[in-house]
Design a protein around this motif. Sequence first.
Motif, PDB file in Angstrom:
ATOM      1  N   ALA A 370     -43.815   8.957 -46.666  1.00  0.00           N
ATOM      2  CA  ALA A 370     -44.264   7.586 -46.430  1.00  0.00           C
ATOM      3  C   ALA A 370     -44.643   7.433 -44.959  1.00  0.00           C
ATOM      4  N   PHE A 371     -45.798   6.816 -44.714  1.00  0.00           N
ATOM      5  CA  PHE A 371     -46.279   6.658 -43.342  1.00  0.00           C
ATOM      6  C   PHE A 371     -47.234   5.476 -43.281  1.00  0.00           C
ATOM      7  N   ALA A 372     -47.125   4.694 -42.220  1.00  0.00           N
ATOM      8  CA  ALA A 372     -48.097   3.645 -41.907  1.00  0.00           C
ATOM      9  C   ALA A 372     -48.659   3.919 -40.527  1.00  0.00           C
ATOM     10  N   ASP A 373     -49.956   3.683 -40.338  1.00  0.00           N
ATOM     11  CA  ASP A 373     -50.574   4.028 -39.055  1.00  0.00           C
ATOM     12  C   ASP A 373     -50.415   2.933 -38.005  1.00  0.00           C
ATOM     13  N   LYS A 479     -57.222   7.189 -45.828  1.00  0.00           N
ATOM     14  CA  LYS A 479     -56.723   6.862 -47.164  1.00  0.00           C
ATOM     15  C   LYS A 479     -56.487   5.366 -47.257  1.00  0.00           C
ATOM     16  N   ALA A 480     -56.545   4.858 -48.479  1.00  0.00           N
ATOM     17  CA  ALA A 480     -56.107   3.497 -48.822  1.00  0.00           C
ATOM     18  C   ALA A 480     -57.134   2.429 -48.529  1.00  0.00           C
ATOM     19  N   GLN A 481     -56.861   1.252 -49.072  1.00  0.00           N
ATOM     20  CA  GLN A 481     -57.613   0.028 -48.811  1.00  0.00           C
ATOM     21  C   GLN A 481     -56.621  -1.096 -48.538  1.00  0.00           C
ATOM     22  N   PRO A 482     -56.636  -1.731 -47.347  1.00  0.00           N
ATOM     23  CA  PRO A 482     -57.454  -1.420 -46.166  1.00  0.00           C
ATOM     24  C   PRO A 482     -57.166  -0.001 -45.665  1.00  0.00           C
ATOM     25  N   GLY A 483     -58.173   0.599 -45.045  1.00  0.00           N
ATOM     26  CA  GLY A 483     -58.086   1.991 -44.660  1.00  0.00           C
ATOM     27  C   GLY A 483     -57.057   2.254 -43.574  1.00  0.00           C
ATOM     28  N   GLN A 484     -56.375   3.369 -43.716  1.00  0.00           N
ATOM     29  CA  GLN A 484     -55.459   3.859 -42.694  1.00  0.00           C
ATOM     30  C   GLN A 484     -55.822   5.300 -42.349  1.00  0.00           C
ATOM     31  N   THR A 485     -55.502   5.713 -41.123  1.00  0.00           N
ATOM     32  CA  THR A 485     -55.703   7.098 -40.718  1.00  0.00           C
ATOM     33  C   THR A 485     -54.358   7.727 -40.367  1.00  0.00           C
ATOM     34  N   ALA A 486     -54.275   9.025 -40.566  1.00  0.00           N
ATOM     35  CA  ALA A 486     -53.061   9.763 -40.236  1.00  0.00           C
ATOM     36  C   ALA A 486     -53.454  11.129 -39.697  1.00  0.00           C
ATOM     37  N   ALA A 487     -52.652  11.655 -38.789  1.00  0.00           N
ATOM     38  CA  ALA A 487     -52.849  13.000 -38.258  1.00  0.00           C
ATOM     39  C   ALA A 487     -52.049  13.989 -39.097  1.00  0.00           C
ATOM     40  N   VAL A 488     -52.639  15.150 -39.382  1.00  0.00           N
ATOM     41  CA  VAL A 488     -51.974  16.121 -40.247  1.00  0.00           C
ATOM     42  C   VAL A 488     -52.420  17.526 -39.877  1.00  0.00           C
ATOM     43  N   SER A 489     -51.477  18.471 -39.941  1.00  0.00           N
ATOM     44  CA  SER A 489     -51.769  19.877 -39.661  1.00  0.00           C
ATOM     45  C   SER A 489     -51.753  20.698 -40.947  1.00  0.00           C
ATOM     46  N   HIS A 490     -52.482  21.818 -40.912  1.00  0.00           N
ATOM     47  CA  HIS A 490     -52.502  22.765 -42.027  1.00  0.00           C
ATOM     48  C   HIS A 490     -52.506  24.172 -41.461  1.00  0.00           C
ATOM     49  N   GLY A 491     -51.433  24.898 -41.698  1.00  0.00           N
ATOM     50  CA  GLY A 491     -51.370  26.275 -41.244  1.00  0.00           C
ATOM     51  C   GLY A 491     -51.890  27.213 -42.315  1.00  0.00           C
ATOM     52  N   CYS A 492     -52.441  28.332 -41.877  1.00  0.00           N
ATOM     53  CA  CYS A 492     -52.895  29.346 -42.831  1.00  0.00           C
ATOM     54  C   CYS A 492     -53.215  30.640 -42.080  1.00  0.00           C
ATOM     55  N   PRO A 493     -53.183  31.759 -42.799  1.00  0.00           N
ATOM     56  CA  PRO A 493     -53.657  33.021 -42.248  1.00  0.00           C
ATOM     57  C   PRO A 493     -55.129  33.212 -42.571  1.00  0.00           C
ATOM     58  N   SER A 494     -55.732  34.255 -42.055  1.00  0.00           N
ATOM     59  CA  SER A 494     -57.032  34.677 -42.561  1.00  0.00           C
ATOM     60  C   SER A 494     -56.865  35.084 -44.023  1.00  0.00           C
ATOM     61  N   ALA A 495     -57.926  34.943 -44.813  1.00  0.00           N
ATOM     62  CA  ALA A 495     -57.814  35.257 -46.238  1.00  0.00           C
ATOM     63  C   ALA A 495     -59.129  35.814 -46.760  1.00  0.00           C
ATOM     64  N   LEU A 496     -59.024  36.660 -47.777  1.00  0.00           N
ATOM     65  CA  LEU A 496     -60.173  37.320 -48.383  1.00  0.00           C
ATOM     66  C   LEU A 496     -60.434  36.726 -49.762  1.00  0.00           C
ATOM     67  N   PHE A 497     -61.681  36.282 -49.982  1.00  0.00           N
ATOM     68  CA  PHE A 497     -62.110  35.705 -51.247  1.00  0.00           C
ATOM     69  C   PHE A 497     -63.272  36.524 -51.786  1.00  0.00           C
TER      70      PHE A 497
END
Length: 511
Positions: A370-373, A479-497
């Motif tokens: 849960a988060f509010a900006d 996201k949402a109405q009224p709109g809100q913004t949030a900061a978010v990180s995503h970690g990952c390695p290099s990957a082969l597809f």
Amino acid sequence: MPDTASRSLDDTFLALPLRQLADAALARARALGADHADFRLERIRDANWVLRNARPAGMQDTTDTGYAVRVVHSGSWGFAAGVEMTMDGAARVAAQAVAMARLSAKVIAAAGSDERVELAPEPSYGEQTWVSAYEVNPFAVADSDKTELLADWSARLLGAEGVTHVDARLWAVQENKFYADTAGTMTTQQRVRIQPELTATAVDAASGAFDTMRTLAPPAGRGWEYLTGTGWDWDTELDQLPTLLAEKMAAPSVEPGRYDLVIDPSNLFLTIHESIGHATELDRALGYEAAYAGTSFATLDKLGTLRYGSEAMNVTGDRTVEHGLATIGYDDEGVRTQSWDLVKEGVLVGYQMDRRIARLKGFERSNGCAFADSAAHVPLQRMANVSLQPAPDGPDTEELISGVRRGIYVVGDGSWSIDMQRYNFQFTGQRFFRIENGRLAGQLRDVAYQATTTDFWGSMEAVGGPQTYLLGGSFMCGKAQPGQTAAVSHGCPSALFRDITILNTTQESGR
């Protein structure tokens, strides 16, 4: 500039009558019969410094302070916000929240619904303090020092052959939150995050052709030290950028077709955000976001059975990782944050959820999402740091590339497009390198990769080891109405597809 800046809580924030306001609001909500009430006071400082060709082109520094009361009364939500820092003012806001809940209950009953708001249980944590992991608060550094460093970096790029313009920007946020609820949890928290970014532009005077290249350093839950040596090698990046831009200007346009891809974490984080992060928000999977940003193909009936990707795919939700943009000690419902599995060996095994959605669908507890900006907005279910895990003994990026006969190495994020169910998508990037017989063979232009979510992640043959892992992210998830913004990180390695559809963006736009 100070050698070190204290990570203690901001004195200006602590000078506010935090507990007195909370006590007045919660007491009033209890007296009016609320089953649950929480109080949240926020002070958010948000600043940008912008340079154009090594000269200041703009600066903004704003602070927003206010508080909110949220209640559950008569089986419905009530919410109200205010800025009057008095006990009477806080009590009035609480009464407004209760009045809103009573009105909502009547509207819901008139509509023939018997759904009631109930919250998943969460222990009381008493009084807690949490401060994010940084060394030097950027707001403790003189503005002149910030602009001087950005100007030096810009001049360094402008002095390189082929660079015509340089845009530099530094974005910093300090977020203070005080939370208290009727269960007895009281948290005081401070988060600092920072995003430095430089973009070099090359212009061919003869033809008028131009292109850009941006630094790859991701935004991070760090302080000023991020720009001065801890967490990123700025010297190497700035040295390499002009040469890479010149190569991009001269690169041929890609031939559309099917290619194997090695995707760098500087690009793959955004694909994770759109095709996994949003898709595993349980409120979205239940249809609560349908009117604005779409639903999700990963519906609740598929939990434990949906083959999301290959067995190399292990994805976690995490609100605790060091330097993560969505990292916090306690969420905006007083839930202690945690880490959990979303996808295990390619199978969907979890969701992101708040207390109301968790209780609604029979889960034991919320996982702290849960988060509010701002104080003016009600808390929503928001994304955790959603990350693809590396293989413990996995290969480095060069080894992944060596296993590709005909392919493309994708670096840096660009534009993106995804459908309302987070299923069909297309992504571009900053830099594309042709792979021929296991080796890089120069840059390409105008590349976009296209797939469905399950086909794409199902084609992931291998992930790199921890040495390839990078925590990317964004300040601006909406996201949402009224709109809100949030900061978010995503970690990952290099990957082969393997065997991914590649489009030529110039040809596509010309259709």
